[in-house]
Each structure stands twice: as C-alpha cells, then as structure tokens.
Design an enzyme around this catalytic site. Structure first.
Site, PDB file in Angstrom:
ATOM      1  CD  GLU A 135      -2.866  -1.356   2.337  1.00 13.07           C
ATOM      2  OE1 GLU A 135      -2.791  -0.533   3.271  1.00 13.07           O
ATOM      3  OE2 GLU A 135      -3.643  -2.327   2.327  1.00 13.07           O
TER       4      GLU A 135
ATOM      5  NE  ARG B 280      -6.179  -8.721  11.541  1.00 15.13           N
ATOM      6  CZ  ARG B 280      -6.416  -8.913  12.828  1.00 15.13           C
ATOM      7  NH1 ARG B 280      -6.439 -10.120  13.344  1.00 15.13           N
ATOM      8  NH2 ARG B 280      -6.630  -7.878  13.617  1.00 15.13           N
TER       9      ARG B 280
ATOM     10  CD  GLU C 104      -3.967  -6.114   2.503  1.00 18.95           C
ATOM     11  OE1 GLU C 104      -4.817  -5.415   3.088  1.00 18.95           O
ATOM     12  OE2 GLU C 104      -2.758  -6.054   2.761  1.00 18.95           O
TER      13      GLU C 104
HETATM   14  C1  BMA Z   1      -4.930  -4.422   9.668  1.00 18.73           C
HETATM   15  C2  BMA Z   1      -5.878  -4.841  10.770  1.00 18.73           C
HETATM   16  C3  BMA Z   1      -5.066  -4.899  12.029  1.00 18.73           C
HETATM   17  C4  BMA Z   1      -3.890  -5.856  11.857  1.00 18.73           C
HETATM   18  C5  BMA Z   1      -3.086  -5.514  10.618  1.00 18.73           C
HETATM   19  C6  BMA Z   1      -2.008  -6.527  10.326  1.00 18.73           C
HETATM   20  O1  BMA Z   1      -5.574  -4.172   8.487  1.00 18.73           O
HETATM   21  O2  BMA Z   1      -6.424  -6.098  10.483  1.00 18.73           O
HETATM   22  O3  BMA Z   1      -5.879  -5.330  13.075  1.00 18.73           O
HETATM   23  O4  BMA Z   1      -3.051  -5.837  12.977  1.00 18.73           O
HETATM   24  O5  BMA Z   1      -3.936  -5.418   9.507  1.00 18.73           O
HETATM   25  O6  BMA Z   1      -2.527  -7.802  10.102  1.00 18.73           O
END
Ligand code: BMA
Length: 387
Positions: free
Chosen positions: A197, A338, A302
């Site tokens: 990003e 996630r 993503e």
């Molecule tokens: C971000 C969120 C955070 C996380 C980070 C790394 O977009 O999901 O909570 O710590 O990614 O995975």
C-alpha cells in the site's frame, strides 16, 4: 524432489482441465517461450514453476485467498484443521496470506498474536496441500521502534549509509532465516509483498513519508540483500499500491521490472458496493495491462468489506466487477483480509464469511463459479512440464 507428500493429482474435472492447460504446449505443438525472467535467476524450480503457472492460469482461473486462514476465525483461535473458508465453502482457500510483522523484534508471535513457530507449520501444511503462500510484513518503524503506522521518517535512515542501516540488515537477516527455514521439505515458494500500500500515507514507507526514489532504493536494496547476500531463492516479489487512478500513478514508486514479479493493489474502496463497479474494473484492467505488458502477474493483493454486511457482495459486487471486463478478469488471485476472533479482539473485524454469516450462501455461489478456485481445485502449481 521429495514432493511425494503433496497431492499428486487434481481432484476435480475442472482441475484436470486446468492441469492440461498448464502442461500444454503452445500453438503448433511448440513449447511455450520461456517468457520474462524472474527477479531471481536462481529461484528454486518450485518458485519458478509457481511464477509460470500463475501467469498461464490468469484469465482461466481466479485463485481465492484469505489472510491468516488457518490460524484463527471469528469464533475460534488456533484449532488445528479449522478454516472459516473451508467451513463455509468446503475447501481451504487456494492462497494463504500471512504476515511477519514482529519478526524484526525477535518476538515469538506476530502483531496479530500468530506464533511464528505455528505459522511456519501452517505455511508448510498449505504448501503440501498445493496452496499458494503470500507474506506481507507490517514492519515496525526502524527509527522509533513504533508500529508500522508510526510515520516518522525512516526510509532514508535504513538505506546504506543511514543511521539505522545496520538494524535494518539485522531485521532482514531474521527474515532470511525465517524464509530459508520454510521447508516441506523443499524450500516453500513464497510471494513476498513487503512495503505494501505504498501509495497510501499510513505506513512509514508510504507516500509523503519517503520519496519515490527512496522507496525504490529501499526495495532494490532489500531484493539484493536477501537474494544475493543471504541466498534466499524461494521468493517471488510482489509490489502493491493502494487504490490508484491512473497507470502513471500506479507506477510512481514502482521499483522496476528487474525487481518485481507480481503487480498488485489493495482495494477496500471501489469494491464496497456495485455503485463503483466501473471504477473497480477500470483499476483491475489497468493493473492487468501494466502486468501483462511486462510479463508479470497481476493480482488483487488485498480486498474485502469489513463484516460483509451485503449478503450478495461476493457475486454481486466482487465477482461482477472482476468479470464485467474481459481484461480485468485476467487477474491471478484475489485475497480478502483476516477474520479476527471476536472474543480476543472485541471487535467485528472479518472479511471472509464463516458458517451462518449473512453472506455465506453467496460466498458458496462465488466459489462455485467456474472462474474461481479454492485449494481443492488447484492444478499442481509447483510443477513445470518441460518439453
Ligand atoms: C490491519 C488490521 C489490524 C492488523 C493488521 C495486520 O488491516 O487487520 O488489526 O493488525 O492489519 O494484520
């Protein structure tokens, strides 16, 4: 090459067809040309095969990926065999995203409490089943020790000659040890997506916090250090921006064709609703054209909508946007972020469905589309048929 533990044959008719495509000769029975070189001329055979197969498959198949899929889900944490994607659609995802943020501190777990020892095991497990692995790195700020979101200027300081350069080398050494140790039993190919990003302003390596030239220098140093000094040969290199509005904008911080295997971007904006479908598909189309012109792999590295409240989002917005344009649909994979465990994080922060979630039925329809592959439909991504 010790590959007998991996699945030998694809499971479905669709996978058999794709396998035939992958192994096919070019027109006239001649072998396909070698194609463009990888960033790493000494990439392991499996890494090279992954690159070639992803390129060949793009347009015929769209691999679905999920971040931290095997580590936890909305209602569970660290339970062997589980996966919100599998429990919704019947198969593990085709692409596994993982993050190594925290490795630089020599911590036992990453920034989202995924223990590195376990992560290593999950990576090997996914690879043995035929899945594709991608790693991002929410690296802490090397000047302040703050998080990746601490935007204190740091890029110039870690370049050769900078005050924190030695520290950065140590962090890369830890990373090199980690990826060199990913074995199943051959080195597991990893699509590495550092400093992601980069067009956004929220990470210390992002726009406004480092000049395009500093960013490029950092990228090139990182490639050369890991590949040439540390002998890491199981990486494909993925460059990714946030959303972008022109090809020129996309390329502003691009490190150069010799340093990039995959062109990606992260889109949490134009995918939100189908009202912006035209913008979403235009971005995908631009990305595919940029990648194909260079012999690289295009990917939606993503995406997602937090909590997926629109029960038809998967087919009505995501897939419709991808398929609405004959060029846009040639992206190789799409990965959603996630599924944070509610009980641990006390927030609704998930991007894939889980059994019973509002968009679950539509997610199943999405995965049943002939274009979309989960892990159980993958051809062997790590074998390259040589004539
Ligand atoms: C971000 C969120 C955070 C996380 C980070 C790394 O977009 O999901 O909570 O710590 O990614 O995975």
């Amino acid at each position: 090459m010790g590959r007998c533990s991996r699945r030998a044959l694809p499971r479905s008719a669709a996978a058999a067809l794709l396998a035939a495509l992958l192994l096919a000769c070019g027109p006239g029975g001649r072998p396909e040309p070698q194609g463009p070189a990888l960033v790493d001329p000494h990439a392991t055979p499996e890494t090279r095969a992954l690159f070639v197969n992803l390129r060949r498959l793009a347009g015929k198949a769209l691999l679905f990926g999920h971040q931290d899929d095997l580590a936890y889900g909305v209602q569970w944490f660290n339970e062997p065999g589980r996966s919100d994607v599998k429990e919704t659609a019947g198969s593990y995802p085709a692409v596994y995203g993982w993050d190594v943020g925290g490795l630089e501190q020599d911590r036992g777990a990453n920034l989202d409490a995924v223990a590195f020892e376990r992560q290593r095991g999950w990576i090997a497990e996914g690879y043995r089943r035929g899945g594709v692995i991608t790693l991002s790195w929410h690296m802490r700020n090397p000047v302040t020790g703050g998080t990746a979101w601490d935007t204190t200027q740091a890029v110039a300081a870690i370049l050769p000659g900078g005050a924190q350069h030695e520290r950065y080398r140590q962090w890369l050494d830890r990373f090199a040890d980690y990826v060199n140790g990913l074995r199943a039993p051959v080195p597991v190919p990893v699509i590495f997506r550092p400093f992601h990003e980069t067009s956004g302003g929220w990470f210390w390596w992002g726009a406004r916090h480092a000049t395009p030239d500093e960013y490029r220098q950092l990228w090139r140093f990182t490639v050369e250090y890991l590949r040439d000094r540390r002998g890491v040969h199981n990486l494909l290199w993925a460059y990714s921006t946030d959303v972008f509005d022109s090809k020129q904008g996309y390329l502003e911080r691009y490190p150069g064709d010799a340093y990039v295997d995959v062109l990606g971007f992260d889109d949490y904006q134009s995918v939100r609703t189908s009202a912006t479908r035209a913008v979403f598909s235009r971005r995908l189309r631009d990305l595919v054209e940029l990648a194909e012109a260079r012999g690289k792999i295009p990917a939606l590295t993503e995406t997602g909508v937090e909590t997926v409240p629109d029960s038809l989002w998967w087919t009505g917005t995501l897939l419709a946007g991808i398929k609405s344009d004959s060029v846009a649909r040639r992206i190789a994979w799409v990965l959603v972020w996630r599924n944070a465990t509610f009980e641990r994080e006390h927030r609704h922060h998930f991007f894939a469905p889980y059994a019973g979630q509002a968009s679950a039925a539509d997610f199943v329809r999405f995965t049943e589309d002939p274009l979309v592959l989960l892990e159980n439909e993958l051809p062997d991504m790590y074998r390259l048929e040589r004539p």
